[in-house]
Design a protein around this motif. Structure first.
Motif, mmCIF file in Angstrom:
data_model
loop_
_atom_site.group_PDB
_atom_site.id
_atom_site.type_symbol
_atom_site.label_atom_id
_atom_site.label_comp_id
_atom_site.label_asym_id
_atom_site.label_seq_id
_atom_site.Cartn_x
_atom_site.Cartn_y
_atom_site.Cartn_z
ATOM 1 N N TYR A 48 0.863 -1.181 0.000
ATOM 2 C CA TYR A 48 0.000 0.000 0.000
ATOM 3 C C TYR A 48 0.897 1.227 0.000
ATOM 4 N N ILE A 63 -0.371 -0.362 10.856
ATOM 5 C CA ILE A 63 -0.085 -1.770 10.607
ATOM 6 C C ILE A 63 -1.051 -2.665 11.373
ATOM 7 N N LEU A 66 -5.010 -1.868 10.780
ATOM 8 C CA LEU A 66 -5.618 -1.676 9.461
ATOM 9 C C LEU A 66 -5.045 -2.591 8.378
ATOM 10 N N PHE A 67 -3.799 -2.349 8.003
ATOM 11 C CA PHE A 67 -3.297 -3.006 6.793
ATOM 12 C C PHE A 67 -2.877 -4.447 7.015
ATOM 13 N N CYS A 68 -2.603 -4.804 8.261
ATOM 14 C CA CYS A 68 -2.051 -6.122 8.521
ATOM 15 C C CYS A 68 -2.921 -6.828 9.557
ATOM 16 N N ASN A 107 -9.942 -0.665 -6.220
ATOM 17 C CA ASN A 107 -10.942 -0.827 -5.157
ATOM 18 C C ASN A 107 -10.316 -1.079 -3.794
ATOM 19 N N ALA A 108 -9.237 -1.865 -3.775
ATOM 20 C CA ALA A 108 -8.596 -2.145 -2.490
ATOM 21 C C ALA A 108 -8.040 -0.847 -1.897
ATOM 22 N N ALA A 111 -10.810 1.081 -0.341
ATOM 23 C CA ALA A 111 -11.161 0.484 0.951
ATOM 24 C C ALA A 111 -10.133 0.889 2.001
ATOM 25 N N GLY A 112 -8.851 0.874 1.612
ATOM 26 C CA GLY A 112 -7.798 1.266 2.543
ATOM 27 C C GLY A 112 -7.969 2.711 2.991
#
Lengths: 1013, 272
Positions: A48, A63, A66-68, A107-108, A111-112
């Motif tokens: 990202y 991290i 959210l992302f992980c 799209n991802a 969403a992020g």
């Protein structure tokens, strides 16, 4: 402003006992299955790139929250995770990173971004996110070219890839894409296009601008701007009086495109038939052969509510509910970007349903694909993808679009043929449901706008993606086809919008609604303005994805996930509040008027002023030539075979892609969301036998149902498109009869996909192709009248040709016929699988020696040459309908335990499939059938595709009653559902086919097994 | 005693099984309300007005960044105390499919006595690498405190997911859940004799996602919060079964899945 350097987040799965890197493993398996490339391991890293007001203090939360996923993933910020030897102990042989090109929907990333706003509201105001995916390869054979490998993993039209080869990896040089910065758009003031030029120049303007307008149409526009009254009006609003602006020319090109105006179906056709001597004129195939039969049927029934004029056709299903249905094709975009093209196809047709009347809820999807052969080994013209890759991409797009929208995919078909190598056909259909009346008494299938209603654009924003889709699909595909016509759908933005708009409908807030598809705002507002007699729009109010778009771009952009609705001024506040609750962007962009004009401003300046009448009715009628010369085809040759070898023929036929099990692909569609699917794509004891039609019971707890089926047989077009269309309709009806449809309440959809049929230098055989279209329409007229099956909507796509490096590939003339019918009581629905041993097997309907263009002779032609023959199945609608009525009555008395239609591959294939469902064999004697049919031989009997035939089974104790019910029809008792693994068919005391069911099933299932667990 | 329990069926952001989830609660004798999550966040409505909370299946936020993750965050950060209070008040919660993923990612499942909303397990990609819709057989743990599955032995339902593999970082965590009888539902081979649920991983597709110990659903230590990947609401009537046309069905068309919702509604009636 945002911080200069984006934060780089990288995430990869942990290695825990029992946990795999499933994304990497999927790539490994796919490379093995598609290319025979064996790699020991593939691992994946999701990346990202985050722009915004973030620093080190935010990293940990970013991290872990959210992302992980802290349980199963490692994550790092602003480091290369590949440098961490605890995670990646071994250096890969290659690492390839894929990311989107600027401006492509990610799209991802969206969403992020939403996730960042939840966690860091104040830092995220100007934040932007983009995503990447990195694959690392271990045990990669030395001879594999990394660029080739990257090409298998990305589509350069929409994605970027960078590679680290073995030596780069050894030196810790990892692939690292930059943030995809879209190019800066410079707003250009509307240009004036001088049309006072020679004819050659008019054509040049059309071609260079991708306008797809012919000379006569350009001259009609030229003439409009010579009109003194027009000139005077234009002068008053500050427009160039004597020439159109680019906004106006684009608006006309979109509205007049083949895609929107169906100019070939509306043309005046001079038709000559060399066989019969007919020499006649047809004034619009659409009006003559599609509308007229439907309107004639509409005089006799009271349940046809909305025909042809809206985004889908509507029927009354019961006093409380209406149903509507529509199918679209998305062929050209799917050729260029199979995933995005197909996904926008499905979410696009969902919007047709949402845009019907005051809005219907999409409740079922259908998907029908025509591809080149998956095992094709010939040359692929440059610029095209291998059919296998098209197949995977289209399937993934439809899966993602349908599943994420929460709409079950209940029915469909797949057809494989070499002539679909150029343009695949991707048909996406949707059924919708709407209350018969709203709480305020309005019928929900009617739009009720008034002058003064405020025009809102709802949903997504407008970007430079999707410009020229409508005109582009009205041209053949070439090397120059624009990438801007390709888009990726965003099902979640759309789902939020669907939820919000249906609530607005139920609250009585909508006066009119339609979708933004082909032609964008130009078409959506333009069409609705016809209802009130005008509209005034300010393009400067339209929310944009990127600044600087020109007026014409804003007007015609087909950016996805947008609806246009009309709301009364006094209800705007409530409407906007609802939109805000649902986090849906809704922006007032204009008002409906009764001025007679489509008046478009950009801020204070008028940029277009087109009379509604000229816009919608100004396009001149095409004059076309059609000539029918019946084709001649060589007869097929049949081998000498014994009973076991005949079993082998059946086995090879079952393995043909057209007949083979599609389970691996279809199972990854959600076919049961909404908890209404009664007859599913699969049936039988092991849930793997093919269903015929879908039955749904859409009102939870109630037993009234709806039936959805389809028919498609392009093979027959090579002999006669009349037979092709008759066969399609009969197949759709037959499938519906097999599950117990209510024959008195069925509606149809015709979707034509034709090769270019206008005679020209590029299309010297245009007259013949147009004659094929004429014959197809005549069959549609005849058969729909006979079955009292009104077409309530439909669509045509008339330029399914590809010219690459001078080579032209045209699709065979193809019709998809979709049927939507009522089912009185789903508890009496019948499935295709044989049930219990001892049940009696019957074949209903007459078998004739009709092997022309059958799957069998096509197989023999592919295997050892020979022709496809001439005797294609003919239709006898009177006989078929009588049989269907009696069978339906028997089903209502619960006399029938299974029913399966005979179609591709004929009786023998139907018998094998019904046996698959019971996991058992059977032994049948077909002698009696021969007594009834002169000229029939064993090939015609076993594999001929005569129409109007259904294989049924009945409990032994009910057989007498069943035979009595069918006494007026061809009804042959063949034997019993057996036990064990053997299937045998005998004729006059001699076994002519024998095979092991388990072996047959294996060949049926192996061909299209997509690989993996 | 509550006469007609009021059920908050959450909706928004890609939840898509909300209508059928409402329908099954109504069939089970409750009153279902479709509640947009934002109306709980902005204060227009509150969970305290309801007796049962259901998070239906769907594709919230497209499953991006991991299924259930972003919707879980909306709840965890947007209405944290409302959710904790709801559970502490002894009110039942069910999450199905995407709803289960949300409950796991926000830490409500398998959960703890303090309702601390700390994530301890996850749901990840099926080993098959793809989404699929297929019917499976489940077996329920008769020793579980789960109020939703009281008296149930086996059930046939569809699974419809791409990320249904239940995983934990360490097998001892599973031992602990097992000890507390929090492992409520497992995939089984219907041809095995009841009871047959076991830790031994079943082959595909019997266990459709290679979930650790064949786990299909878990509850929190109290048994009030329950989540599962399969869809019992999709078997509300027998005509929705995978093989119903092969079965002799008398006059009773109620589907096997209804028992779960009837249990939840009965519990609310008797205890709230």
């Amino acid at each position: 402003m945002t911080a200069s350097q984006p934060q780089r987040v990288e995430v990869t799965p942990k290695s825990l006992t029992g946990l795999k890197d499933t994304r990497g493993e999927s790539i490994r398996r796919q490379l093995s299955s598609d290319h025979g490339l064996e790699i020991s391991e593939v691992r994946s890293i999701t990346g990202y790139l985050v722009k915004g007001n973030f620093n080190e203090t935010h990293h940990e939360k970013m991290i872990s929250d959210l992302f992980c996923d802290p349980i199963i993933e490692h994550g790092v910020v602003n480091q290369h995770i590949l440098n961490d030897s605890n995670i990646f102990s071994q250096k890969p042989d290659a690492a390839i990173q894929i990311g989107f090109k600027p401006g492509v929907t990610d799209n991802a990333a969206q969403a992020g971004l939403d996730g960042l706003k939840t966690l860091f509201p104040s830092q995220s105001i100007d934040a932007e996110v983009s995503t990447t995916m990195t694959y690392t390869f271990y045990g990669l054979p030395d001879n594999v070219d990394c660029q080739w490998l990257a090409n298998q993993l990305h589509n350069p039209m929409i994605e970027r890839a960078i590679i680290s080869d073995k030596s780069s990896c050894a030196n810790n040089q990892w692939p690292s894409l930059d943030f995809p910065e879209p190019p800066v758009n410079i707003f250009g003031k509307p240009a004036t296009i001088d049309l006072e030029v020679e004819d050659d120049t008019l054509i040049e303007i059309s071609e260079k601008g991708l306008l797809a307008l012919n000379l006569e149409e350009m001259q009609t526009i030229q003439a409009h701007f010579r009109n003194p009254t027009v000139r005077a009006t234009r002068e008053k609003v500050g427009l160039p009086p004597m020439a159109p602006t680019d906004v106006e020319l684009e608006c006309l090109a979109q509205t007049w495109s083949e895609h929107c105006k169906h100019k070939i179906f509306s043309a005046k056709i001079h038709h000559v038939d060399t066989e019969t001597g007919e020499d006649s004129y047809i004034d619009s195939l659409f009006k003559t052969h599609i509308m007229k039969p439907t309107f004639d049927i509409a005089k006799k029934v009271d349940w046809l509510l909305s025909l042809f004029h809206d985004n889908s056709g509507v029927i009354e299903w019961n006093p409380d509910w209406s149903l509507c249905i529509k199918a679209e094709t998305h062929n050209s975009p799917s050729a260029l970007d199979p995933f995005g093209g197909a996904m926008t196809g499905i979410v696009g047709v969902n919007r047709d349903i949402l845009g019907t009347g005051l809005g219907a809820r999409p409740i079922a999807n259908t998907d029908v694909f025509c591809f080149g052969p998956p095992n094709y080994e010939g040359e692929i013209p440059e610029g095209l993808f291998h059919p296998n890759r098209v197949f995977r991409g289209v399937h993934a797009g439809v899966r993602s679009g349908g599943n994420e929208s929460g709409i079950p995919t209940v029915n469909g078909a797949m057809v494989f043929e070499e002539r679909y190598l150029g343009k695949p056909l991707v048909y996406c259909g949707t059924v919708g449901i709407m209350p018969r009346r709203l709480a305020d008494g309005r019928e929900s299938h009617d739009k009720t706008p008034s002058p003064g209603d405020v025009i809102y654009m709802v949903g997504g924003r407008v970007g430079s993606d999707g410009i020229h889709g409508a005109t582009f699909s009205s041209l053949e595909l070439t090397e120059e086809s624009p990438s801007s016509a390709v888009q990726i759908g965003d099902p979640i933005t759309q789902k939020k919008m669907v939820d919000m708009l249906l609530k607005a409908r139920d609250d009585g807030l909508l006066q009119v609604t339609t979708d933004n598809g082909a032609g964008g705002l130009s078409s959506s507002i333009g069409e609705m303005a016809e209802l009130t007699g005008g509209a005034k729009v300010d393009l400067s109010q339209v929310p944009l994805k990127q600044v600087g778009l020109s007026s014409w771009e804003i007007l015609v952009s087909e950016s996805q996930e947008r609806m246009t609705v009309g709301v009364r001024p006094e209800e705007c506040q409530e409407f906007e509040k609802l939109a805000s609750l649902h986090e849906v962007e809704a922006t007032a962009v204009g008002t409906f008027t009764d001025s007679g004009d489509f008046h478009i401003l950009h801020g204070e300046h008028t940029v277009a002023l087109l009379p509604i009448e000229f816009l919608h009715d100004g396009v001149p009628q095409l004059q076309l030539e059609s000539e029918w010369i019946p084709p001649t085809n060589e007869e097929p040759s049949y081998p000498d075979v014994n009973a076991t070898e005949m079993g082998g023929v059946l086995s090879r036929l079952l393995a043909r892609p057209n007949i083979a099990s599609k389970e691996w692909w279809v199972r990854s569609y959600d076919h049961e969301v909404i908890a209404q699917t009664v007859i599913k794509p699969f049936c039988g004891v092991n849930h793997d036998a093919p269903g015929d039609a879908a039955v749904i019971a859409p009102i939870h707890g109630e037993t009234q149902g709806a039936v959805i089926s389809c028919g498609i047989i392009p093979r027959y077009s090579d002999i006669d498109t009349y037979a092709m269309v008759a066969g399609c309709i009969d197949e759709a009806v037959r499938n519906a009869v097999c599950v117990g449809v209510d024959l008195d309440r069925m509606a149809g959809l015709d979707n034509f996909c034709w090769p270019d049929s206008v005679e020209s230098e590029k299309t010297p055989d245009g007259r013949y192709k147009l004659a094929q279209l004429v014959r197809a329409n005549r069959a549609l007229d005849d058969v729909c009248r006979a079955y009292q099956l009104p077409c309530i909507s439909g669509k045509d796509s008339m330029k399914n040709d590809v010219i690459m490096n001078g080579e032209k590939i045209s699709v065979p003339p193809t019709l998809l016929f979709t049927l939507l019918g009522n089912h009185e009581d789903v508890r009496k629905a019948v499935s295709s699988d044989f049930k219990n041993s001892g049940d009696i097997i019957y074949l209903l309907g007459q078998s004739h020696q009709e092997l022309g263009a059958s799957e069998l002779v096509t197989m023999f032609r592919d295997e050892c040459g020979g022709g496809i023959g001439g005797k294609v199945p003919a239709i006898d609608t009177t006989r078929n309908l009588a049989l269907y009525r009696d069978l339906t009555a028997a089903m209502r008395q619960e006399l029938v335990v299974s029913a399966h239609d005979c179609s591709d591959g004929g009786f023998a294939v139907a018998l094998a499939e019904a046996c698959f469902g019971a996991d058992t064999g059977c032994s049948v004697d077909i002698s009696e059938i021969f007594s009834d049919n002169n000229g029939l031989d064993k090939w015609g009997m076993l594999f001929g595709e005569s129409l109007g035939r259904i294989l049924v089974s009945v409990k032994a104790e009910q057989s007498a009653e069943f035979e009595a019910a069918m006494v007026s029809n061809a009804c042959f008792r063949l034997g019993e559902v057996g036990v064990g693994d053997e299937i045998s068919i005998s004729l006059s005391g001699e076994t002519i086919l024998e095979a092991s069911m388990s072996a047959l099933k294996q060949s049926w299932q192996a061909t299209l097994d997509g690989g993996g667990a | 005693m509550v006469e007609i329990p009021q059920v908050a069926v959450l909706t928004g952001f890609g939840i898509n099984c909300d209508l059928e989830t409402m329908a099954v609660f109504e069939m089970a004798g409750a009153k279902a309300h479709r509640i947009h999550i934002n109306s709980l966040v902005n204060g227009d409505d509150s969970l305290e007005n309801y007796h049962i909370m259901a998070i239906p299946g769907g594709f919230s936020f497209g499953d991006h960044l991991g299924s259930g993750r972003l919707l879980g965050n909306r709840l965890r950060f947007g209405i944290r105390e409302q959710v904790r209070q709801f559970v502490k008040d002894g009110k039942p919660v069910i999450g199905i499919c995407n709803g289960f993923q949300v409950l796991v990612k926000m830490g409500l499942l398998p959960g703890d006595d303090d309702v601390s909303l700390q994530q301890t397990a996850s749901l990840t990609l099926n080993d098959s690498g793809h989404y699929e819709d297929r019917w499976v057989s489940l077996e329920f743990n008769s020793n579980s405190p789960c109020i939703w599955t009281k008296g149930l032995s086996r059930m046939r339902t569809p699974v419809r997911h791409g990320e249904g593999k239940f995983v934990v970082p360490d097998q001892s965590v599973l031992d602990q859940f097992e000890q507390q009888q929090q492992i409520v539902a497992r995939y089984i081979d219907p041809s095995d004799k009841y009871p047959s649920a076991s830790n031994e991983l079943l082959s595909y597709p019997l266990c459709p996602n290679a979930s650790m110990r064949n786990i299909a659903g878990v509850c929190d230590p109290s048994g009030l919060v329950f989540g599962l990947m399969p869809h019992p609401e999709a078997n509300h009537s027998k005509w929705l079964g995978a093989t119903w046309t092969r079965e002799e069905i008398g006059d009773d068309w109620k589907g096997e899945g209804m028992a779960v919702f009837e249990n939840g509604v009965r519990y609310a009636k008797e205890n709230l």
